[in-house]
Each structure stands twice: as structure tokens, then as C-alpha cells.
Design a protein around this motif. Sequence first.
Motif, short mmCIF file in Angstrom:
data_model
loop_
_atom_site.label_atom_id
_atom_site.label_comp_id
_atom_site.label_asym_id
_atom_site.label_seq_id
_atom_site.Cartn_x
_atom_site.Cartn_y
_atom_site.Cartn_z
N TRP A 1 5.68 -0.89 8.67
CA TRP A 1 4.58 -1.13 9.61
C TRP A 1 4.31 0.09 10.48
O TRP A 1 3.18 0.53 10.62
CB TRP A 1 4.87 -2.36 10.48
N GLU A 2 5.34 0.67 11.06
CA GLU A 2 5.16 1.85 11.93
C GLU A 2 4.59 3.02 11.13
O GLU A 2 3.72 3.74 11.60
CB GLU A 2 6.48 2.24 12.61
N TYR A 3 5.09 3.20 9.92
CA TYR A 3 4.56 4.27 9.07
C TYR A 3 3.09 4.02 8.77
O TYR A 3 2.26 4.93 8.89
CB TYR A 3 5.36 4.37 7.77
N ALA A 4 2.77 2.80 8.37
CA ALA A 4 1.39 2.46 7.98
C ALA A 4 0.43 2.63 9.14
O ALA A 4 -0.71 3.08 8.94
CB ALA A 4 1.33 1.05 7.43
N LYS A 5 0.84 2.29 10.35
CA LYS A 5 -0.05 2.46 11.50
C LYS A 5 -0.44 3.92 11.68
O LYS A 5 -1.56 4.22 12.07
CB LYS A 5 0.62 1.95 12.78
N LYS A 6 0.46 4.82 11.35
CA LYS A 6 0.18 6.25 11.53
C LYS A 6 -0.53 6.88 10.33
O LYS A 6 -1.38 7.74 10.50
CB LYS A 6 1.49 7.00 11.76
N PHE A 7 -0.17 6.45 9.12
CA PHE A 7 -0.62 7.19 7.94
C PHE A 7 -1.45 6.40 6.92
O PHE A 7 -2.06 7.01 6.05
CB PHE A 7 0.60 7.79 7.22
N ILE A 8 -1.46 5.08 7.01
CA ILE A 8 -2.20 4.28 6.03
C ILE A 8 -3.42 3.62 6.68
O ILE A 8 -4.53 3.69 6.16
CB ILE A 8 -1.30 3.19 5.39
N LEU A 9 -3.20 2.96 7.80
CA LEU A 9 -4.27 2.21 8.47
C LEU A 9 -5.11 3.16 9.31
O LEU A 9 -5.00 3.22 10.54
CB LEU A 9 -3.67 1.10 9.35
N LEU B 1 0.83 -1.21 0.00
CA LEU B 1 0.00 0.00 0.00
C LEU B 1 0.86 1.26 0.00
O LEU B 1 0.53 2.24 -0.67
CB LEU B 1 -0.95 0.01 1.19
N CYS B 2 1.96 1.24 0.74
CA CYS B 2 2.85 2.39 0.75
C CYS B 2 3.38 2.69 -0.65
O CYS B 2 3.45 3.85 -1.06
CB CYS B 2 4.02 2.16 1.71
N PHE B 3 3.73 1.63 -1.40
CA PHE B 3 4.21 1.83 -2.77
C PHE B 3 3.09 2.27 -3.70
O PHE B 3 3.26 3.19 -4.49
CB PHE B 3 4.87 0.55 -3.30
N VAL B 4 1.94 1.63 -3.59
CA VAL B 4 0.83 1.96 -4.48
C VAL B 4 0.33 3.39 -4.24
O VAL B 4 -0.01 4.10 -5.17
CB VAL B 4 -0.31 0.93 -4.30
N ILE C 1 9.09 7.21 4.08
CA ILE C 1 9.50 6.36 5.20
C ILE C 1 11.00 6.49 5.42
O ILE C 1 11.80 6.25 4.52
CB ILE C 1 9.10 4.89 4.93
N LYS C 2 11.36 6.88 6.62
CA LYS C 2 12.77 7.07 6.94
C LYS C 2 13.42 5.74 7.31
O LYS C 2 12.80 4.86 7.87
CB LYS C 2 12.90 8.05 8.10
#
Length: 92
Positions: A51-59, A26-29, A36-37
Motif C-alpha cells: 500500500w505505501e509503495y503503491a501510494k507513491k509509485f502506482i496510484l 498491480l505491483c506484480f503485473v 518493495i522493501k
Amino acid sequence: MTRDDINQLRSFPNPPLPAVKVVESLCFVFNEDQLIKEKVGENGTKFKDYWEYAKKFILNDRLLKRVTEFKPDYIKNLNKNKMNILKVLIRQ
């Protein structure tokens, strides 16, 4: 998928590998992979913590809307590098 499902997924401190691969994809799409650092692991290797990025900004509550409004043609326009990464993620 409901809001409760998304919240439950976000609550995993150590998510199952398939969940990590889905949010990485999802991050790529969604073209957020470059945000993501890099982190340094215990053994000194660098990695991106999708995962940490997605918890904050995707999910979040916007996820369902983003997915339903996603235009399939966007995938066709991804650069070759991202397309190759997605192919690898799908095969895993």
C-alpha cells in the motif's frame, strides 16, 4: 476512474482490503514487486507494504495510461511464481 478517484484512494490511511489486493496485484503485473522493501511488524514478522509503495509509485497520474496501454500478452509471460501469487490474490 478519474484523477480524483485515484487521489481519494491514496488518501486512505487504512484502505479496505480489496483496494490493498488490487494495488498489490498491480505491483506484480507492472513488475514492481521486487522494488518493495520488507518491513517488520509489531509482532516481529516481516512483510511487504504494498500500500505505501503503491501510494507513491502506482496510484498517480500515470496509472490510467499504464492500464490502458497494458499488453495482455504480458500476463502470459509472467514467471510461474508471480502467476501463482496473482491467482491467489484474485481468489481472495
